[in-house]
Design a protein around this motif. Structure first.
Motif, PDB file in Angstrom:
ATOM      1  N   MET A   1       0.834  -1.180   0.000  1.00  0.00           N
ATOM      2  CA  MET A   1       0.000   0.000   0.000  1.00  0.00           C
ATOM      3  C   MET A   1       0.880   1.244   0.000  1.00  0.00           C
ATOM      4  N   THR A   2       0.514   2.206  -0.798  1.00  0.00           N
ATOM      5  CA  THR A   2       1.206   3.489  -0.856  1.00  0.00           C
ATOM      6  C   THR A   2       0.227   4.583  -0.471  1.00  0.00           C
ATOM      7  N   ARG A   3       0.681   5.451   0.422  1.00  0.00           N
ATOM      8  CA  ARG A   3      -0.132   6.597   0.830  1.00  0.00           C
ATOM      9  C   ARG A   3       0.608   7.868   0.452  1.00  0.00           C
ATOM     10  N   THR A   4      -0.163   8.872   0.034  1.00  0.00           N
ATOM     11  CA  THR A   4       0.419  10.153  -0.340  1.00  0.00           C
ATOM     12  C   THR A   4      -0.070  11.228   0.612  1.00  0.00           C
ATOM     13  N   SER A   5       0.874  12.023   1.090  1.00  0.00           N
ATOM     14  CA  SER A   5       0.518  13.198   1.883  1.00  0.00           C
ATOM     15  C   SER A   5       0.935  14.426   1.080  1.00  0.00           C
TER      16      SER A   5
END
Length: 164
Positions: A1-5
């Protein structure tokens, strides 16, 4: 999983890969002071929760990166010799993440992420809380930093050393 802030204006973007080491809200004196420092910057986005806590997703350093606007990131310390530095997107004064040296982790401000996030697992240093609001009872709350937190940091370091 990749999350972007991302910062409020979108010029600074960060990527976090995999599950965080920990999802927590901290009420320590430094996190509260650091939050107030950032929020006092002109036009700053909020860092602190309404009850004074700072919500974090903590990632291993090898699973976190600034992918856009790196030149806009500015570090702030509460004291010149502090091992903790808070990083802010100077374009819009959005607090982005906290780095403790020489730690192997980066604590990212939870509110900077979009989408579905892992639930908060614990509240730490609630003994330092200054808010008059009721303490949420949704997760375990600790007066200090619990052994569980250090165990997670230690095991994440061991996993990094073996290359996983």
């Amino acid at each position: 999983m990749t999350r972007t802030s991302h910062c409020r204006c979108g010029q600074v973007q960060c990527v976090a890969t995999g599950d965080p080491i920990l999802s927590t809200v901290c009420y320590c004196t430094d996190c509260q002071a650091g939050g107030h420092l950032i929020e006092a910057l002109p036009g700053a986005a909020p860092v602190l929760d309404p009850d004074g806590g700072t919500a974090y997703l903590t990632y291993r350093d090898d699973r976190f990166a600034v992918v856009a606007g790196k030149d806009l990131i500015v570090g702030y310390r509460l004291k010149d010799d502090s091992p903790t530095q808070r990083f802010v997107a100077s374009c819009c004064n959005s607090g982005m993440f906290v780095k403790f040296a020489p730690g192997h982790w980066t604590s990212t401000y939870r509110h900077r992420f979009d989408g579905l996030l892992p639930p908060v697992e614990m509240r730490t240093k609630v003994g330092r809380r200054t808010s008059g609001l009721p303490l949420p009872d949704d997760v375990p709350a600790y007066r200090g930093f619990p052994l569980r937190l250090f165990w997670r940091l230690l095991t994440s370091r061991l996993v990094m050393l073996v290359g996983r």
